[in-house]
Design a protein around this motif. Structure first.
Motif, PDB file in Angstrom:
ATOM      1  N   MET A 250     -11.201   0.170  -4.868  1.00  0.00           N
ATOM      2  CA  MET A 250     -12.041   1.309  -4.483  1.00  0.00           C
ATOM      3  C   MET A 250     -13.361   0.827  -3.886  1.00  0.00           C
ATOM      4  SD  MET A 250     -10.410   4.066  -4.703  1.00  0.00           S
ATOM      5  CE  MET A 250     -11.763   5.216  -4.547  1.00  0.00           C
ATOM      6  N   GLY A 251     -13.895  -0.253  -4.386  1.00  0.00           N
ATOM      7  CA  GLY A 251     -15.101  -0.824  -3.794  1.00  0.00           C
ATOM      8  C   GLY A 251     -14.866  -1.269  -2.358  1.00  0.00           C
ATOM      9  N   ARG A 252     -13.716  -1.848  -2.127  1.00  0.00           N
ATOM     10  CA  ARG A 252     -13.381  -2.280  -0.764  1.00  0.00           C
ATOM     11  C   ARG A 252     -13.169  -1.086   0.161  1.00  0.00           C
ATOM     12  NH1 ARG A 252      -9.243  -6.831  -3.081  1.00  0.00           N
ATOM     13  NH2 ARG A 252     -10.856  -8.377  -3.542  1.00  0.00           N
ATOM     14  N   PHE A 253     -12.564  -0.037  -0.358  1.00  0.00           N
ATOM     15  CA  PHE A 253     -12.295   1.140   0.468  1.00  0.00           C
ATOM     16  C   PHE A 253     -13.560   1.944   0.765  1.00  0.00           C
ATOM     17  CE2 PHE A 253      -7.894   1.305  -1.733  1.00  0.00           C
ATOM     18  CZ  PHE A 253      -7.385   0.353  -0.864  1.00  0.00           C
ATOM     19  N   THR A 254     -14.447   2.041  -0.222  1.00  0.00           N
ATOM     20  CA  THR A 254     -15.589   2.948  -0.104  1.00  0.00           C
ATOM     21  C   THR A 254     -16.928   2.254   0.108  1.00  0.00           C
ATOM     22  OG1 THR A 254     -16.075   3.003  -2.481  1.00  0.00           O
ATOM     23  CG2 THR A 254     -14.415   4.588  -1.642  1.00  0.00           C
ATOM     24  N   GLY A 255     -16.991   0.963  -0.191  1.00  0.00           N
ATOM     25  CA  GLY A 255     -18.260   0.252  -0.111  1.00  0.00           C
ATOM     26  C   GLY A 255     -19.122   0.431  -1.355  1.00  0.00           C
ATOM     27  N   ARG A 256     -18.640   1.207  -2.312  1.00  0.00           N
ATOM     28  CA  ARG A 256     -19.381   1.432  -3.559  1.00  0.00           C
ATOM     29  C   ARG A 256     -19.092   0.286  -4.529  1.00  0.00           C
ATOM     30  NH1 ARG A 256     -18.139   5.542  -8.238  1.00  0.00           N
ATOM     31  NH2 ARG A 256     -19.977   5.155  -9.498  1.00  0.00           N
ATOM     32  N   SER A 257     -20.132  -0.292  -5.071  1.00  0.00           N
ATOM     33  CA  SER A 257     -19.982  -1.413  -5.990  1.00  0.00           C
ATOM     34  C   SER A 257     -19.663  -0.912  -7.401  1.00  0.00           C
ATOM     35  CB  SER A 257     -21.277  -2.234  -6.009  1.00  0.00           C
ATOM     36  OG  SER A 257     -21.161  -3.309  -6.898  1.00  0.00           O
ATOM     37  N   HIS A 258     -18.728  -1.590  -8.069  1.00  0.00           N
ATOM     38  CA  HIS A 258     -18.336  -1.269  -9.437  1.00  0.00           C
ATOM     39  C   HIS A 258     -18.441  -2.533 -10.283  1.00  0.00           C
ATOM     40  CE1 HIS A 258     -16.710   2.662  -8.359  1.00  0.00           C
ATOM     41  NE2 HIS A 258     -16.135   2.081  -7.323  1.00  0.00           N
TER      42      HIS A 258
ATOM     43  N   GLY B  45      -6.143   2.417  10.352  1.00  0.00           N
ATOM     44  CA  GLY B  45      -7.043   1.306  10.640  1.00  0.00           C
ATOM     45  C   GLY B  45      -6.752   0.085   9.785  1.00  0.00           C
ATOM     46  N   THR B  46      -7.576  -0.933   9.946  1.00  0.00           N
ATOM     47  CA  THR B  46      -7.439  -2.154   9.148  1.00  0.00           C
ATOM     48  C   THR B  46      -8.681  -2.341   8.288  1.00  0.00           C
ATOM     49  OG1 THR B  46      -8.376  -3.502  10.912  1.00  0.00           O
ATOM     50  CG2 THR B  46      -5.982  -3.317  10.852  1.00  0.00           C
ATOM     51  N   LEU B  47      -8.510  -3.095   7.233  1.00  0.00           N
ATOM     52  CA  LEU B  47      -9.610  -3.417   6.330  1.00  0.00           C
ATOM     53  C   LEU B  47      -9.742  -4.931   6.274  1.00  0.00           C
ATOM     54  CD1 LEU B  47     -11.673  -2.308   4.196  1.00  0.00           C
ATOM     55  CD2 LEU B  47      -9.919  -2.832   2.491  1.00  0.00           C
TER      56      LEU B  47
ATOM     57  N   THR C 237     -13.474 -16.979  -1.654  1.00  0.00           N
ATOM     58  CA  THR C 237     -12.851 -18.137  -1.015  1.00  0.00           C
ATOM     59  C   THR C 237     -11.974 -17.798   0.186  1.00  0.00           C
ATOM     60  OG1 THR C 237     -11.004 -18.016  -2.579  1.00  0.00           O
ATOM     61  CG2 THR C 237     -12.846 -19.476  -3.158  1.00  0.00           C
ATOM     62  N   ARG C 238     -11.596 -16.517   0.326  1.00  0.00           N
ATOM     63  CA  ARG C 238     -10.718 -16.126   1.433  1.00  0.00           C
ATOM     64  C   ARG C 238     -11.145 -14.782   1.994  1.00  0.00           C
ATOM     65  NH1 ARG C 238      -4.653 -15.951  -0.137  1.00  0.00           N
ATOM     66  NH2 ARG C 238      -4.493 -15.460   2.060  1.00  0.00           N
ATOM     67  N   THR C 239     -11.100 -14.688   3.299  1.00  0.00           N
ATOM     68  CA  THR C 239     -11.296 -13.400   3.966  1.00  0.00           C
ATOM     69  C   THR C 239      -9.960 -12.994   4.558  1.00  0.00           C
ATOM     70  OG1 THR C 239     -13.613 -13.881   4.415  1.00  0.00           O
ATOM     71  CG2 THR C 239     -12.577 -12.178   5.763  1.00  0.00           C
ATOM     72  N   LEU C 240      -9.587 -11.751   4.300  1.00  0.00           N
ATOM     73  CA  LEU C 240      -8.275 -11.253   4.708  1.00  0.00           C
ATOM     74  C   LEU C 240      -8.432  -9.953   5.475  1.00  0.00           C
ATOM     75  CD1 LEU C 240      -7.521 -11.982   1.174  1.00  0.00           C
ATOM     76  CD2 LEU C 240      -5.833 -12.794   2.784  1.00  0.00           C
ATOM     77  N   GLU C 241      -7.375  -9.590   6.194  1.00  0.00           N
ATOM     78  CA  GLU C 241      -7.344  -8.330   6.923  1.00  0.00           C
ATOM     79  C   GLU C 241      -5.934  -7.772   6.863  1.00  0.00           C
ATOM     80  OE1 GLU C 241      -7.933  -7.125  11.515  1.00  0.00           O
ATOM     81  OE2 GLU C 241      -9.593  -8.264  10.618  1.00  0.00           O
TER      82      GLU C 241
ATOM     83  N   LEU D 224      -2.865  -1.291   1.893  1.00  0.00           N
ATOM     84  CA  LEU D 224      -3.744  -1.589   0.761  1.00  0.00           C
ATOM     85  C   LEU D 224      -3.880  -0.401  -0.186  1.00  0.00           C
ATOM     86  CD1 LEU D 224      -6.380  -3.636   2.743  1.00  0.00           C
ATOM     87  CD2 LEU D 224      -4.480  -4.497   1.339  1.00  0.00           C
ATOM     88  N   VAL D 225      -3.907   0.811   0.362  1.00  0.00           N
ATOM     89  CA  VAL D 225      -3.935   1.994  -0.503  1.00  0.00           C
ATOM     90  C   VAL D 225      -2.605   2.089  -1.259  1.00  0.00           C
ATOM     91  CG1 VAL D 225      -4.119   4.517  -0.579  1.00  0.00           C
ATOM     92  CG2 VAL D 225      -5.630   3.201   0.934  1.00  0.00           C
ATOM     93  N   SER D 226      -1.512   1.784  -0.602  1.00  0.00           N
ATOM     94  CA  SER D 226      -0.207   1.740  -1.279  1.00  0.00           C
ATOM     95  C   SER D 226      -0.228   0.709  -2.401  1.00  0.00           C
ATOM     96  CB  SER D 226       0.910   1.393  -0.289  1.00  0.00           C
ATOM     97  OG  SER D 226       1.045   2.395   0.686  1.00  0.00           O
ATOM     98  N   HIS D 227      -0.853  -0.429  -2.135  1.00  0.00           N
ATOM     99  CA  HIS D 227      -0.943  -1.472  -3.161  1.00  0.00           C
ATOM    100  C   HIS D 227      -1.745  -1.005  -4.374  1.00  0.00           C
ATOM    101  CE1 HIS D 227      -1.408  -5.214  -5.237  1.00  0.00           C
ATOM    102  NE2 HIS D 227      -2.722  -5.055  -5.191  1.00  0.00           N
ATOM    103  N   LEU D 228      -2.827  -0.281  -4.140  1.00  0.00           N
ATOM    104  CA  LEU D 228      -3.623   0.251  -5.251  1.00  0.00           C
ATOM    105  C   LEU D 228      -2.720   0.999  -6.231  1.00  0.00           C
ATOM    106  CD1 LEU D 228      -6.440   1.208  -6.550  1.00  0.00           C
ATOM    107  CD2 LEU D 228      -6.134   3.214  -5.092  1.00  0.00           C
ATOM    108  N   PHE D 229      -1.908   1.903  -5.707  1.00  0.00           N
ATOM    109  CA  PHE D 229      -1.045   2.708  -6.571  1.00  0.00           C
ATOM    110  C   PHE D 229       0.122   1.907  -7.135  1.00  0.00           C
ATOM    111  CE2 PHE D 229      -3.138   5.971  -3.910  1.00  0.00           C
ATOM    112  CZ  PHE D 229      -3.852   6.574  -4.929  1.00  0.00           C
ATOM    113  N   ASN D 230       0.659   0.981  -6.375  1.00  0.00           N
ATOM    114  CA  ASN D 230       1.734   0.123  -6.870  1.00  0.00           C
ATOM    115  C   ASN D 230       1.236  -0.750  -8.017  1.00  0.00           C
ATOM    116  OD1 ASN D 230       4.525  -0.943  -6.439  1.00  0.00           O
ATOM    117  ND2 ASN D 230       3.366  -2.832  -6.147  1.00  0.00           N
TER     118      ASN D 230
END
Length: 167
Positions: free
Chosen positions: A59-67, A108-110, A118-122, A128-134
């Motif tokens: 959710m932090g990655r999706f929204t930019g809100r820090s948790h 879009g892409t994230l 250590t890694r930057t991914l796209e 990624l939203v599917s992964h959240l729920f999975n």
């Protein structure tokens, strides 16, 4: 592309299952929840913490809100009541997020950097939203097994039988 209604349904399911999990886990003593049961995250309590960790990271990655989190495999909350309150709040936040999803945003892409830096991914956002729920489903399955082994039945968990679908 992916229809946001799928994610709205998954968010509602997550909210429902989060409530069911905590109602059932609340029947156990703190010692029982925290007992090492040989699961990947050892205990029911730590697996619940990991579920919240994953939700907060994505959710932090999706929204930019820090948790707040303490890293992979480190409990965010030792107190069950605080963990439950934070997890229920996150489930509500995920529902609000899913309510605002659009096909355009999902197409879009994230780009993100992992939690260790250590890694930057796209990847595609829909993936990624599917992964959240999975991810949630995977670890809830682990917890329901541990509960069953402890003699507790969480009840119906099937998506088609979730109440109040609003269809």
């Amino acid at each position: 592309m992916t229809d946001p209604i799928l994610y709205r349904r998954q968010a509602a399911y997550n909210f429902w299952m989060t409530n069911k999990l905590y109602a059932t886990c609340g029947q156990m003593s703190d010692a029982e929840r925290k007992a090492d049961r040989g699961a990947f995250f050892r205990s029911i309590h730590s697996t619940l913490n990991h579920l919240l960790f994953g939700d907060r990271i994505w959710m932090g990655r999706f929204t930019g809100r820090s948790h707040e989190h303490r890293g992979m495999g480190v409990d965010i909350y030792d107190d069950f009541g605080e963990l439950e309150q934070a997890h229920r709040a996150m489930a509500a936040e995920i529902e609000a997020f899913a309510a605002g999803l659009t096909p355009e945003w999902l197409a879009g892409t994230l780009r993100w950097t992992n939690t260790t830096g250590t890694r930057t991914l796209e990847r595609p956002r829909w993936l990624l939203v599917s992964h959240l729920f999975n991810h949630q489903t995977h670890h809830r399955g682990q917890i329901t097994t541990l509960l069953s082994q402890s003699g507790l039945d969480i009840g119906v968990t099937d998506l088609p039988f979730m109440p109040d679908l609003g269809d």
